[in-house]
Design a protein around this motif. Structure first.
Motif, short mmCIF file in Angstrom:
data_model
loop_
_atom_site.label_atom_id
_atom_site.label_comp_id
_atom_site.label_asym_id
_atom_site.label_seq_id
_atom_site.Cartn_x
_atom_site.Cartn_y
_atom_site.Cartn_z
N ALA A 129 0.82 -1.22 0.00
CA ALA A 129 0.00 0.00 0.00
C ALA A 129 0.85 1.26 0.00
CB ALA A 129 -0.94 0.00 1.20
N HIS A 130 2.15 1.12 0.18
CA HIS A 130 3.03 2.28 0.26
C HIS A 130 3.58 2.67 -1.10
CE1 HIS A 130 3.93 1.63 4.80
NE2 HIS A 130 2.67 1.86 4.54
N ASP A 131 2.82 2.41 -2.17
CA ASP A 131 3.29 2.73 -3.50
C ASP A 131 3.41 4.23 -3.73
OD1 ASP A 131 0.55 2.99 -3.32
OD2 ASP A 131 0.13 2.14 -5.28
N ASP A 132 2.73 5.02 -2.92
CA ASP A 132 2.81 6.47 -3.01
C ASP A 132 2.31 7.07 -1.70
OD1 ASP A 132 0.03 6.19 -3.08
OD2 ASP A 132 -0.19 6.95 -5.10
N GLU A 133 2.36 8.38 -1.59
CA GLU A 133 1.95 9.03 -0.36
C GLU A 133 0.49 8.75 -0.03
OE1 GLU A 133 1.87 13.46 1.73
OE2 GLU A 133 2.17 13.31 -0.44
N LEU B 129 -3.00 16.61 -2.90
CA LEU B 129 -3.17 16.58 -1.45
C LEU B 129 -2.94 17.95 -0.84
CD1 LEU B 129 -1.40 13.20 -0.55
CD2 LEU B 129 -3.86 13.66 -0.73
N ASP B 130 -2.43 18.88 -1.63
CA ASP B 130 -2.19 20.25 -1.17
C ASP B 130 -3.43 21.13 -1.29
OD1 ASP B 130 0.52 19.75 -0.57
OD2 ASP B 130 1.07 20.08 -2.67
N GLU B 131 -4.49 20.65 -1.96
CA GLU B 131 -5.73 21.44 -2.04
C GLU B 131 -6.25 21.69 -0.64
OE1 GLU B 131 -8.83 20.05 -4.56
OE2 GLU B 131 -7.50 19.90 -6.28
N THR B 132 -6.82 22.87 -0.43
CA THR B 132 -7.30 23.23 0.90
C THR B 132 -8.80 23.45 0.91
OG1 THR B 132 -6.97 25.61 0.58
CG2 THR B 132 -5.10 24.35 1.47
N PHE B 133 -9.33 23.43 2.12
CA PHE B 133 -10.75 23.72 2.34
C PHE B 133 -10.88 24.49 3.64
CE2 PHE B 133 -9.91 19.62 4.22
CZ PHE B 133 -10.59 19.63 5.42
N ARG C 82 -4.12 16.64 2.71
CA ARG C 82 -3.07 15.90 3.42
C ARG C 82 -3.28 16.06 4.94
NH1 ARG C 82 0.67 18.04 1.18
NH2 ARG C 82 1.27 16.41 -0.29
N TRP C 83 -3.54 17.30 5.38
CA TRP C 83 -3.77 17.56 6.79
C TRP C 83 -4.93 16.73 7.30
CZ3 TRP C 83 -7.85 19.03 9.79
CH2 TRP C 83 -7.57 19.44 11.09
N VAL C 84 -6.04 16.68 6.56
CA VAL C 84 -7.20 15.93 7.05
C VAL C 84 -6.88 14.44 7.12
CG1 VAL C 84 -8.59 15.46 4.97
CG2 VAL C 84 -9.72 15.96 7.10
N ILE D 127 -5.80 9.95 10.88
CA ILE D 127 -4.90 8.93 11.43
C ILE D 127 -4.69 9.19 12.92
CG2 ILE D 127 -2.53 8.03 11.41
CD1 ILE D 127 -2.57 8.67 8.32
N ARG D 128 -4.40 10.43 13.27
CA ARG D 128 -4.16 10.77 14.68
C ARG D 128 -5.41 10.52 15.53
NH1 ARG D 128 -2.96 16.91 15.99
NH2 ARG D 128 -5.07 16.99 15.20
N GLU D 129 -6.55 10.98 15.06
CA GLU D 129 -7.81 10.80 15.79
C GLU D 129 -8.12 9.32 16.00
OE1 GLU D 129 -11.83 11.94 17.24
OE2 GLU D 129 -9.99 13.10 17.00
N THR D 130 -7.98 8.53 14.94
CA THR D 130 -8.29 7.11 15.02
C THR D 130 -7.29 6.39 15.91
OG1 THR D 130 -9.25 7.29 12.81
CG2 THR D 130 -8.85 5.07 13.64
#
Length: 179
Positions: free
Chosen positions: A9-13, A119-123, A140-142, A147-150
């Protein structure tokens, strides 16, 4: 259920982010293995948290963040009057139903992360005292936030499960692998 982070699964970010999120989800799902509905809803520690409530909470939170990132309304609206329901099963809700819902949410999360042009798009962040006014975050942040929340709640799930019947995360992985 995923019990480890797949190297494939680590084929990309994006794949790495999704794999780490799925591994943390697995910690919460594993904590529910073999429990009755009553055990899953019980609160064996000083905390108000139960495994069923944690399951519901992480599914709702994940759905909410991905909906915000897409510019869509969240599936469940929470405010001071019903915030407590985020951590308990109500009405006809069941662990099985919440697991199925979370599986659907997880698929939507993966599809969104994989399909985002960047992944750099923002909201825009929701209005809340803990966020800056007009604050923005990236996709990316979300993903990292989920990950952190879970992961935080997977740790809670470990403690709750061990308080219920002494089962440790290691033992639950072994049970899962044994089938």
């Amino acid at each position: 259920m995923v019990t480890h982070v797949s190297l494939e699964a680590h084929d990309d970010e994006r794949g790495a982010l999704i794999a780490f999120l799925e591994a943390e989800r697995g910690g919460i799902r594993r904590a529910l293995i073999g429990l009755t509905a009553e055990q899953a809803a019980s609160r064996p520690s000083a905390s108000e948290l139960s495994l069923a409530g944690l399951l519901k909470h992480v599914a709702e939170v994940e759905q909410g963040w991905i909906a915000r990132a897409k510019g869509e309304p969240t599936a469940v609206q929470r405010d001071e009057s019903n915030w407590h329901e985020c951590f308990v099963l109500v009405g006809d809700e069941t662990v099985e139903g919440q697991l199925a819902y979370w599986e659907k949410v997880a698929a939507e999360t993966e599809a969104f992360i994989r399909s985002a042009p960047s992944l750099d798009e923002t909201f825009l962040l929701p209005e809340a005292p803990w966020f800056p006014p007009e604050g923005r975050v990236s996709i990316r942040w979300v993903a990292l936030h989920l990950i952190r929340e879970t992961a935080r709640h997977a740790g809670h799930a470990d403690i709750i499960r061990e308080s219920l019947d002494g089962a440790t995360a290691f033992e639950l992985v072994a049970r899962e692998q044994a089938g």
